[in-house]
Design an enzyme around this catalytic site. Structure first.
Site, PDB file in Angstrom:
ATOM      1  N   GLU A 111       0.902  -1.308  -0.040  1.00 40.24           N
ATOM      2  CA  GLU A 111       0.146   0.042  -0.201  1.00 40.24           C
ATOM      3  C   GLU A 111       1.027   1.310  -0.050  1.00 40.24           C
ATOM      4  OE1 GLU A 111      -4.105  -0.587   1.994  1.00 40.24           O
ATOM      5  OE2 GLU A 111      -2.670  -1.573   3.296  1.00 40.24           O
ATOM      6  N   GLU A 131      -3.168 -10.007   3.892  1.00 40.87           N
ATOM      7  CA  GLU A 131      -4.397  -9.628   4.596  1.00 40.87           C
ATOM      8  C   GLU A 131      -5.305 -10.781   4.493  1.00 40.87           C
ATOM      9  OE1 GLU A 131      -2.807  -7.684   2.754  1.00 40.87           O
ATOM     10  OE2 GLU A 131      -2.771  -5.482   3.453  1.00 40.87           O
TER      11      GLU A 131
HETATM   12  C1  1HE Z   1       6.691  -8.552  11.942  1.00 40.85           C
HETATM   13  C2  1HE Z   1       6.107  -8.292  10.730  1.00 40.85           C
HETATM   14  C3  1HE Z   1       4.694  -7.737  10.804  1.00 40.85           C
HETATM   15  C4  1HE Z   1       7.753  -9.436  10.348  1.00 40.85           C
HETATM   16  N1  1HE Z   1       4.447  -7.393  11.803  1.00 40.85           N
HETATM   17  N2  1HE Z   1       6.302  -8.001  13.188  1.00 40.85           N
HETATM   18  N3  1HE Z   1       2.277  -8.382   6.944  1.00 40.85           N
HETATM   19  C5  1HE Z   1       2.486  -9.763   6.962  1.00 40.85           C
HETATM   20  O1  1HE Z   1       1.683 -10.528   7.151  1.00 40.85           O
HETATM   21  C6  1HE Z   1       3.764 -10.248   6.619  1.00 40.85           C
HETATM   22  C7  1HE Z   1       4.449 -10.799   7.852  1.00 40.85           C
HETATM   23  N4  1HE Z   1       5.926 -11.084   7.512  1.00 40.85           N
HETATM   24  C8  1HE Z   1       6.255 -12.012   6.918  1.00 40.85           C
HETATM   25  O2  1HE Z   1       5.748 -12.699   6.045  1.00 40.85           O
HETATM   26  C9  1HE Z   1       8.035 -12.084   7.049  1.00 40.85           C
HETATM   27  O3  1HE Z   1       8.236 -11.549   8.056  1.00 40.85           O
HETATM   28  C10 1HE Z   1       8.654 -11.610   5.752  1.00 40.85           C
HETATM   29  C11 1HE Z   1       8.338 -12.541   4.311  1.00 40.85           C
HETATM   30  C12 1HE Z   1       8.412 -10.155   5.440  1.00 40.85           C
HETATM   31  C13 1HE Z   1      10.314 -11.596   5.955  1.00 40.85           C
HETATM   32  O4  1HE Z   1      10.566 -12.718   6.427  1.00 40.85           O
HETATM   33  P1  1HE Z   1      11.814 -13.205   7.026  1.00 40.85           P
HETATM   34  O5  1HE Z   1      12.155 -14.491   7.464  1.00 40.85           O
HETATM   35  O6  1HE Z   1      13.065 -12.135   6.410  1.00 40.85           O
HETATM   36  O7  1HE Z   1      11.907 -12.527   8.723  1.00 40.85           O
HETATM   37  P2  1HE Z   1      10.931 -13.003   9.864  1.00 40.85           P
HETATM   38  O8  1HE Z   1      12.058 -13.788  10.757  1.00 40.85           O
HETATM   39  O9  1HE Z   1       9.810 -13.611   9.576  1.00 40.85           O
HETATM   40  O10 1HE Z   1      10.772 -11.730  10.844  1.00 40.85           O
HETATM   41  C14 1HE Z   1      11.800 -11.024  11.572  1.00 40.85           C
HETATM   42  C15 1HE Z   1      11.314 -10.421  12.558  1.00 40.85           C
HETATM   43  O11 1HE Z   1      10.318  -9.311  12.477  1.00 40.85           O
HETATM   44  C16 1HE Z   1      10.278 -11.367  13.467  1.00 40.85           C
HETATM   45  O12 1HE Z   1      10.257 -10.823  14.837  1.00 40.85           O
HETATM   46  P3  1HE Z   1      11.261 -11.573  15.944  1.00 40.85           P
HETATM   47  O13 1HE Z   1      10.812 -10.778  17.140  1.00 40.85           O
HETATM   48  O14 1HE Z   1      10.937 -13.019  15.992  1.00 40.85           O
HETATM   49  O15 1HE Z   1      12.560 -11.325  15.545  1.00 40.85           O
HETATM   50  C17 1HE Z   1       8.892 -11.047  12.766  1.00 40.85           C
HETATM   51  O16 1HE Z   1       7.930 -11.463  13.867  1.00 40.85           O
HETATM   52  C18 1HE Z   1       8.973  -9.569  12.594  1.00 40.85           C
HETATM   53  N5  1HE Z   1       7.900  -9.214  11.733  1.00 40.85           N
HETATM   54  N6  1HE Z   1       6.997  -8.785   9.501  1.00 40.85           N
HETATM   55  C19 1HE Z   1       4.933  -7.415  13.271  1.00 40.85           C
HETATM   56  N7  1HE Z   1       4.021  -7.379   9.555  1.00 40.85           N
HETATM   57  C20 1HE Z   1      -2.905  -0.643   6.792  1.00 40.85           C
HETATM   58  S1  1HE Z   1      -3.570  -2.242   6.998  1.00 40.85           S
HETATM   59  C21 1HE Z   1      -2.353  -3.038   6.336  1.00 40.85           C
HETATM   60  C22 1HE Z   1      -2.602  -4.655   6.546  1.00 40.85           C
HETATM   61  C23 1HE Z   1      -1.227  -5.236   6.479  1.00 40.85           C
HETATM   62  O17 1HE Z   1      -0.302  -4.954   6.138  1.00 40.85           O
HETATM   63  S2  1HE Z   1      -1.518  -7.222   6.964  1.00 40.85           S
HETATM   64  C24 1HE Z   1       0.030  -7.876   6.324  1.00 40.85           C
HETATM   65  C25 1HE Z   1       0.959  -7.744   7.461  1.00 40.85           C
END
Ligand code: 1HE
Length: 257
Positions: A111, A131
């Protein structure tokens, strides 16, 4: 307001605005969204174009999901409107914005990218709208902006089936206007921003503010808005000087691409 997850550097008349929360994949929490809004609302007058990029392996993982769980419906509505406000200050802000994309450009990250005027993607880029699988909906203007890039059918498919587009397919369907080698997106985005900054400011203004509105108007209204904008643009002293320079052989010709 200062937010350590956002850094603004200036390179001549270009502002480079960087998400600096790589440990959380540049997930956008409320503080970061408000910092983005404030950054665009308070850009110095000397800035003529901006670039947005993200530190670390991913451009942006979207909404910070850790802030989502406690909201009720009213708070969710206001939260979405806050995103609208912030991303609107990019799309209809003071200067053209080029997004330098790499890695994940997902959810709210897509977005954010969609609110920029030009998107440059490197070969590591991938696009998704998780989402759908998280049981939520887009809330940062994605339902308005993303179909304008790729069409309603493709967005529906992405959210219903979890389809992920890679960099090449993303460029083909219209997410990015430029596709470059891995690691080269920022340099290309800065190069484009520098080129954009040499345009007459009123031309850039027309492209940011008039063109998307004309695209939403019925044709007859669009022609009229176009005529008004054309009249205003050509009246500017800078336009007259540029046309005169061409007629006197002092301005560059259009070169074959
Ligand atoms: C996060 C987030 C997040 C990572 N919110 N903490 N977005 C998503 O559903 C995407 C979610 N994220 C992922 O699918 C993956 O993290 C990625 C593909 C982006 C990257 O993967 P990777 O293997 O490089 O990293 P990781 O190990 O998954 O993430 C590293 C850390 O970032 C980890 O935290 P940690 O404390 O365990 O180290 C993750 O939890 C954290 N992290 N993404 C919170 N999104 C206005 S409305 C909009 C609505 C949306 O955007 S919904 C989609 C949300």
């Amino acid at each position: 307001m200062t937010n350590t997850d956002l850094r603004i550097d200036h390179q001549g008349d270009i502002a480079i605005i960087r998400l600096t929360r790589p440990a959380k994949r540049n997930a956008l929490n409320d503080g970061l969204i408000l910092a983005l809004r404030d950054a665009f609302q308070n850009l110095p007058d000397t800035v003529r174009a901006a670039v947005i990029d993200g530190e670390g392996p991913h451009f942006c993982a979207g909404l910070d999901l850790s802030e989502l769980s406690e909201r009720d419906a009213g708070a969710g509505l206001r939260h979405s409107r806050m995103w609208h406000d912030a991303l609107e200050s990019i799309q209809h802000g003071p200067v053209p914005v080029v997004a330098a994309l790499h890695g994940a450009v997902v959810g709210g990250g897509l977005e954010l990218a969609s609110a920029c005027h030009i998107r440059v993607a490197d070969a590591s880029t991938f696009y998704a709208l998780p989402e759908g699988s998280r049981g939520i909906f887009v809330g940062g203007g994605g339902s308005v902006r993303i179909p304008r890039l790729i069409g309603v059918a493709r967005m529906t498919d992405m959210m219903m089936t979890g389809r992920v587009y890679n960099a090449e397919d993303g460029e083909r369907v219209g997410f990015a206007q430029y596709l470059v080698a891995e690691g080269a997106a920022l340099d290309k985005a800065v190069e484009l921003a520098q080129r954009i900054a040499t345009n007459a400011p009123l031309t850039n203004y027309a492209l940011m503010h008039a063109l998307p509105r004309i695209a939403d108007q019925p044709a007859d209204h669009g022609y009229f808005t176009e005529a008004l904008m054309a009249g205003i643009a050509q009246d500017a002293p800078e336009a007259k000087a540029r046309v005169r320079a061409f007629l006197e052989g002092k301005a560059a010709k259009v070169a074959k691409g």
